[in-house]
Design an enzyme around this catalytic site. Structure first.
Site, PDB file in Angstrom:
ATOM      1  CB  SER A 120      -0.953  -0.036   1.195  1.00 34.67           C
ATOM      2  OG  SER A 120      -2.013   0.867   1.030  1.00 34.67           O
ATOM      3  CG  ASP A 180      -4.454  -1.628   0.846  1.00 39.01           C
ATOM      4  OD1 ASP A 180      -3.430  -2.237   1.203  1.00 39.01           O
ATOM      5  OD2 ASP A 180      -4.690  -0.459   1.177  1.00 39.01           O
TER       6      ASP A 180
END
Length: 281
Positions: A45, A159
């Site tokens: 991320s 993510d």
């Protein structure tokens, strides 16, 4: 380090955490200030974004650009969508960064770099070590329901923090390097609870997600036992506080400096003990 001393290689792992991940910039700067050489990176991320920008040699440019990001600019870079599975397309922010960090193939970066994402279709972790740097980063930062998922081959990528928020087991290792993890996923949960006790759908989901991610990070650290593990708790900052970059970077630098000092003190103590046991070494 003293003149003539070989720099210690670091296998660096940078966690997820939204804007709190800007602390990774301070961590990297502090490692380099202490003479450590980052020889490989794995990121998830925001950790993937910072790690990728660093590997491309553009961290200073990125930091200077972040100084220009205020709430107005954040709004300008938010390309809202009418889709039922996401709120923001996520193209504008990537295009803005690519203006000063050109896209490259990950395999052409000067150091090994691994990006962690999640495949919603297969329900598993995906490691990206080849192909477009920014396509990989865009996939890894795709907060579910907020950013548009990335279609890649037969996968739907979001993510990486869902499956492996601090991927200490995914960074490429070299002989004699040290494993360093920077985890910005945690909070002072008790203090935060005492300050904000109001329960609603958002706070329950947000806190539950945060707890799961943080516990996964701690479990990975327990399994991999990094040489340096920096837990950066920042309850006063949220995942969208990008307009506070310099404050967050400073916290990352301070926490990393303390962790390095403790690591080096322990190393000196161990060396001194061994010399007493084996004086002729």
């Amino acid at each position: 380090m003293t003149k003539g001393t070989k720099k210690k290689d670091v296998a660096l792992v940078l966690s997820s955490g939204g804007a709190k991940g800007l602390a990774h910039i301070g961590a990297i700067e502090e490692l380099e200030t202490h003479g450590y050489h980052i020889s490989s990176i794995a990121g998830c991320s925001m950790g993937a974004l910072i790690g990728g920008v660093y590997a491309a040699g553009k961290l200073e440019e990125f930091r200077e650009w972040m100084k220009t990001v205020d709430k107005k600019k954040m709004l300008e870079l938010t390309d809202f969508s009418l889709s039922l599975n996401h709120l923001v397309k996520g193209k504008k922010i990537i295009e803005a960064i690519m203006e000063f960090v050109p896209d490259v193939s990950i395999e052409d970066l000067p150091i090994p770099f691994c990006v962690v994402a999640t495949d919603l279709k297969a329900g598993k972790e995906v490691l990206i070590t080849k192909g477009s740097l920014f396509q990989a980063i865009r996939a890894s930062i795709s907060i579910p329901s907020f950013y548009e998922p990335v279609q890649r081959d037969d996968m739907i990528l979001v993510d990486g923090g869902i499956v492996n928020p601090t991927p200490l087991n995914r960074v490429q290792r070299q002989p004699e390097d040290i494993l360093v993890g920077i985890d910005v996923s945690g909070h002072d949960y008790k203090a935060q609870w005492e300050e904000h006790q109001n329960l609603n759908y958002f706070t329950v989901l947000s806190r539950s997600s945060s707890l799961m991610i943080h516990q996964n990070s701690l479990l990975m650290a327990e399994i991999m036992k990094p040489d340096i593990f920096v837990g950066v708790q920042m309850g006063q900052y949220g995942i969208f506080d990008y307009d506070k970059s310099e404050e967050i970077i400073a916290i990352g630098r301070l926490k990393t400096a303390l962790a390095i000092s403790q690591y080096e003190e322990n190393a000196r103590s161990s060396t001194g003990f061994l010399k007493k046991l084996f004086p002729f070494w």
